[in-house]
Design an enzyme around this catalytic site. Structure first.
Site, PDB file in Angstrom:
ATOM      1  N   HIS A 286       4.272   6.615  51.784  1.00  0.00           N
ATOM      2  CA  HIS A 286       4.363   6.060  53.137  1.00  0.00           C
ATOM      3  C   HIS A 286       5.585   6.697  53.798  1.00  0.00           C
ATOM      4  CE1 HIS A 286       4.729   3.542  56.507  1.00  0.00           C
ATOM      5  NE2 HIS A 286       5.669   2.747  56.021  1.00  0.00           N
TER       6      HIS A 286
ATOM      7  N   CYS B 143       2.516  -2.106  56.323  1.00  0.00           N
ATOM      8  CA  CYS B 143       2.457  -0.654  56.096  1.00  0.00           C
ATOM      9  C   CYS B 143       1.690  -0.283  54.825  1.00  0.00           C
ATOM     10  CB  CYS B 143       3.863  -0.060  56.047  1.00  0.00           C
ATOM     11  SG  CYS B 143       4.760  -0.301  57.579  1.00  0.00           S
TER      12      CYS B 143
ATOM     13  N   ASN C 278       7.493   6.669  61.433  1.00  0.00           N
ATOM     14  CA  ASN C 278       6.739   5.729  60.591  1.00  0.00           C
ATOM     15  C   ASN C 278       5.566   5.171  61.402  1.00  0.00           C
ATOM     16  OD1 ASN C 278       5.781   3.489  59.238  1.00  0.00           O
ATOM     17  ND2 ASN C 278       7.798   2.619  58.785  1.00  0.00           N
TER      18      ASN C 278
HETATM   19  N1  COA Z   1      21.763   5.164  65.953  1.00  0.00           N
HETATM   20  C1  COA Z   1      23.082   5.139  65.747  1.00  0.00           C
HETATM   21  N2  COA Z   1      23.680   4.220  64.969  1.00  0.00           N
HETATM   22  C2  COA Z   1      22.898   3.286  64.405  1.00  0.00           C
HETATM   23  C3  COA Z   1      21.512   3.242  64.595  1.00  0.00           C
HETATM   24  C4  COA Z   1      20.950   4.229  65.414  1.00  0.00           C
HETATM   25  N3  COA Z   1      19.627   4.301  65.649  1.00  0.00           N
HETATM   26  N4  COA Z   1      20.996   2.205  63.898  1.00  0.00           N
HETATM   27  C5  COA Z   1      22.026   1.599  63.294  1.00  0.00           C
HETATM   28  N5  COA Z   1      23.181   2.256  63.595  1.00  0.00           N
HETATM   29  C6  COA Z   1      24.538   1.960  63.169  1.00  0.00           C
HETATM   30  C7  COA Z   1      24.731   0.503  62.810  1.00  0.00           C
HETATM   31  O1  COA Z   1      24.985  -0.252  63.965  1.00  0.00           O
HETATM   32  C8  COA Z   1      25.884   0.596  61.868  1.00  0.00           C
HETATM   33  O2  COA Z   1      27.061   0.690  62.625  1.00  0.00           O
HETATM   34  P1  COA Z   1      28.400  -0.100  62.184  1.00  0.00           P
HETATM   35  O3  COA Z   1      28.752   0.449  60.828  1.00  0.00           O
HETATM   36  O4  COA Z   1      29.355   0.243  63.266  1.00  0.00           O
HETATM   37  O5  COA Z   1      27.988  -1.540  62.154  1.00  0.00           O
HETATM   38  C9  COA Z   1      25.694   1.908  61.149  1.00  0.00           C
HETATM   39  O6  COA Z   1      24.798   2.674  61.971  1.00  0.00           O
HETATM   40  C10 COA Z   1      25.113   1.795  59.788  1.00  0.00           C
HETATM   41  O7  COA Z   1      23.997   0.919  59.867  1.00  0.00           O
HETATM   42  P2  COA Z   1      23.144   0.568  58.606  1.00  0.00           P
HETATM   43  O8  COA Z   1      22.097  -0.456  58.978  1.00  0.00           O
HETATM   44  O9  COA Z   1      24.042   0.248  57.451  1.00  0.00           O
HETATM   45  O10 COA Z   1      22.437   1.970  58.322  1.00  0.00           O
HETATM   46  P3  COA Z   1      21.634   2.410  57.067  1.00  0.00           P
HETATM   47  O11 COA Z   1      22.236   3.629  56.497  1.00  0.00           O
HETATM   48  O12 COA Z   1      21.353   1.281  56.126  1.00  0.00           O
HETATM   49  O13 COA Z   1      20.241   2.831  57.711  1.00  0.00           O
HETATM   50  C11 COA Z   1      18.004   2.113  58.133  1.00  0.00           C
HETATM   51  C12 COA Z   1      19.464   1.892  58.431  1.00  0.00           C
HETATM   52  C13 COA Z   1      17.180   1.195  58.989  1.00  0.00           C
HETATM   53  C14 COA Z   1      17.655   3.551  58.485  1.00  0.00           C
HETATM   54  C15 COA Z   1      17.736   1.871  56.619  1.00  0.00           C
HETATM   55  O14 COA Z   1      18.293   0.634  56.238  1.00  0.00           O
HETATM   56  C16 COA Z   1      16.271   1.884  56.290  1.00  0.00           C
HETATM   57  O15 COA Z   1      15.609   2.896  56.409  1.00  0.00           O
HETATM   58  N6  COA Z   1      15.739   0.746  55.806  1.00  0.00           N
HETATM   59  C17 COA Z   1      14.310   0.656  55.502  1.00  0.00           C
HETATM   60  C18 COA Z   1      13.559   0.519  56.795  1.00  0.00           C
HETATM   61  C19 COA Z   1      12.095   0.749  56.660  1.00  0.00           C
HETATM   62  O16 COA Z   1      11.644   1.581  55.901  1.00  0.00           O
HETATM   63  N7  COA Z   1      11.320   0.007  57.438  1.00  0.00           N
HETATM   64  C20 COA Z   1       9.921   0.158  57.516  1.00  0.00           C
HETATM   65  C21 COA Z   1       9.244  -0.512  56.379  1.00  0.00           C
HETATM   66  S1  COA Z   1       7.543  -0.180  56.351  1.00  0.00           S
END
Ligand code: COA
Length: 350
Positions: free
Chosen positions: A277, A124, A307
Site C-alpha cells: 500500500h 486502505c 496515498n
Molecule cells: N509540512 C511541514 N511540516 C509538517 C508537515 C507538513 N506537511 N506535517 C507535519 N509537520 C511538522 C509537524 O508540525 C512537526 O513540527 P514540530 O516538531 O514543530 O511540532 C514536525 O513536522 C514533525 O511532525 P511529525 O508528526 O513528528 O512527523 P513524522 O516524521 O512523524 O511524519 C507522518 C508524519 C504523517 C508523515 C508520519 O507519521 C506517517 O507517515 N504516519 C503514517 C500515516 C499513514 O500512513 N496514514 C495513512 C494510513 S492508510
C-alpha cells in the site's frame, strides 16, 4: 479450481498537484513532504467526477485488457461485462452516504446485468479484503465464474485542506482486476507455492480494533450525526494519529510478509515483487530493513499518486502489468494496512 487475474485497469484524474503547488496554499514544502513520505504529487478529481466514475473507467480498462490479451474466450469487453457474476468495490468514499452502494452505480454503467454488486469498507486494506472476498464467492458456487474487484477513492473529498499533517498525504484514483475461475487443484495450506499453480494463492487478513481512533472521520455517522441547524465549518474529514499508524504499519507489513515466507517455505529470492500500500516510503524502508529485503523488491509509485487508499495496490498492479514488468509465473506479494486498524496481504502467482 483456481482464481486467475485475467485483466487489470486503472483510472487517475488528469489534474496533478505537485508538492510545490500545495506549498503555495499551506505551510509545507516539497523538501518536507518528500523526506518524510516519498510523495511528490497527487492527482485530484474535479467536482464533476465521483468515485463510481473512476471505478467504471478502471473496470473498463481491466475488461478491455482481458479481451486484448485473449485471456478469456470473449472478443468484446461489453459482452464480457455481461458475463460477470459479481463486482466487489473497495472504497471509503462512496458516491452517496451509505445507500445506494456505489458498486450498483458501477454495475449499471458497465451493463453487467447479471452481476451482484457490493461495497467493501476496510479503509486502505479494502482491495486486499475485496479480492479475497471475490475469490471466496467464486469458489463457493460452481455456477459462478467471473468477477471484477475494484479499489476506488476520492480522498480529496474527505481531506481537511488546512491540516498539513494529513492533506499532503492523499490523492484520488482507481484500480481494477478481472478475476476468472479456472480448472485446477486447490492445495492444502503450505502447498500453494510448491504446486506452481497460477492466480491468487492465499490471503492473510487481520484487524486490530483497539486502534479505531487513530484514523477516523468523526462526524456524519450514527455516533456523531449532523444536527438540524448546525453550521458546518469543515465537511467530514480524516483525522489521524500519524505516529500510531506509522508504528502499526511497520509492524503488520513486517509480520504479514514473514508469515507468507514461513508458512509457504519461501525465501526472498522466490518473490519477484512486493506491492505495498503506497502510504509512505519510509514505512516500506523500515519494514524492508527489519526483514532484510532490498528496497528494489518493493514497487513504489507514491511519488506520483500519493496515498490513494483502496486504489493504491490495483493501480500499482496495473502499471506493472501493462509495462511488462510482471512475467508469467512470477510470485508477488501485496501487503497493506489502514483505518480500523486493518491489514493484510495477497500471495499471487502471475
Ligand atoms: N509540512 C511541514 N511540516 C509538517 C508537515 C507538513 N506537511 N506535517 C507535519 N509537520 C511538522 C509537524 O508540525 C512537526 O513540527 P514540530 O516538531 O514543530 O511540532 C514536525 O513536522 C514533525 O511532525 P511529525 O508528526 O513528528 O512527523 P513524522 O516524521 O512523524 O511524519 C507522518 C508524519 C504523517 C508523515 C508520519 O507519521 C506517517 O507517515 N504516519 C503514517 C500515516 C499513514 O500512513 N496514514 C495513512 C494510513 S492508510
Amino acid at each position: 479450481m483456481v482464481i486467475k487475474i485475467a485483466g487489470t485497469g486503472r483510472a487517475v484524474p488528469s489534474t496533478r498537484v505537485s508538492n510545490k503547488e500545495l506549498a503555495e496554499q499551506i505551510d509545507t514544502s516539497d523538501e518536507w513532504i518528500r523526506s518524510h513520505t516519498g510523495i511528490g504529487a497527487r492527482h485530484i478529481a474535479p467536482e464533476t467526477i465521483s468515485v463510481s466514475d473512476l471505478a467504471v473507467e478502471a473496470a473498463r480498462g481491466a475488461l478491455k485488457l482481458a479481451v486484448e490479451r485473449a485471456e478469456v474466450g470473449e472478443t468484446d469487453p461489453e459482452k464480457l461485462a455481461e458475463t460477470l457474476d459479481f463486482i466487489v468495490l473497495g472504497t471509503t468514499t462512496q458516491d452517496y452516504y451509505g445507500c445506494p452502494p456505489t458498486c450498483c452505480l458501477v454495475q449499471h454503467q458497465l451493463g453487467a446485468k447479471k452481476a451482484a454488486a457490493m461495497d467493501l469498507a476496510a479503509a486502505c486494506s479494502s482491495f486486499i479484503y475485496s479480492i479475497e472476498t471475490a475469490a471466496a464467492l467464486l469458489l463457493a458456487d460452481p455456477r459462478r465464474k467471473r468477477a471484477l474487484v475494484i479499489g476506488a477513492e476520492t480522498l480529496s473529498r474527505i481531506t481537511n485542506w488546512n491540516d498539513r499533517g494529513t492533506c499532503v498525504l492523499f490523492g484520488d484514483g482507481a484500480g481494477a482486476v478481472f478475476l476468472e475461475k479456472q480448472d485446477g487443484k486447490q492445495e492444502e495450506p503450505g502447498e500453494a507455492v510448491s504446486s506452481g499453480r497460477r492466480g491468487l494463492l492465499r490471503t492473510i487478513l487481520g484487524a486490530d480494533g483497539s486502534g479505531w481512533e487513530n484514523l477516523i472521520i468523526r462526524r456524519g455517522g450514527s455516533r456523531n450525526p449532523w444536527k438540524p441547524g448546525e453550521t458546518v465549518d469543515i465537511p467530514p474529514h480524516v483525522e489521524m494519529n500519524g505516529h500510531a499508524v506509522y508504528n502499526f504499519a511497520v509492524k503488520v507489513i513486517t509480520e504479514t510478509i514473514e508469515q507468507f515466507m514461513e508458512e509457504e517455505s519461501l525465501t526472498i529470492h522466490d518473490i519477484a515483487r512486493i506491492i505495498p500500500h503506497q502510504a509512505n516510503a519510509r514505512i516500506i524502508q523500515a519494514a524492508g530493513k527489519r526483514l532484510k529485503i532490498p528496497e528494489e523488491k518493493f514497487y513504489l509509485n507514491m511519488e506520483e499518486y500519493a496515498n490513494t487508499s483502496s486504489a493504491s495496490i490495483p493501480i500499482a498492479l496495473d502499471e506493472l502489468n501493462r509495462s511488462g514488468q510482471l512475467r508469467r509465473g512470477d510470485l508477488i506479494i501485496t501487503v497493506g494496512f489502514g483505518g480500523g486498524l486493518t491489514y493484510g496481504g495477497n500471495l499471487i502467482r502471475w
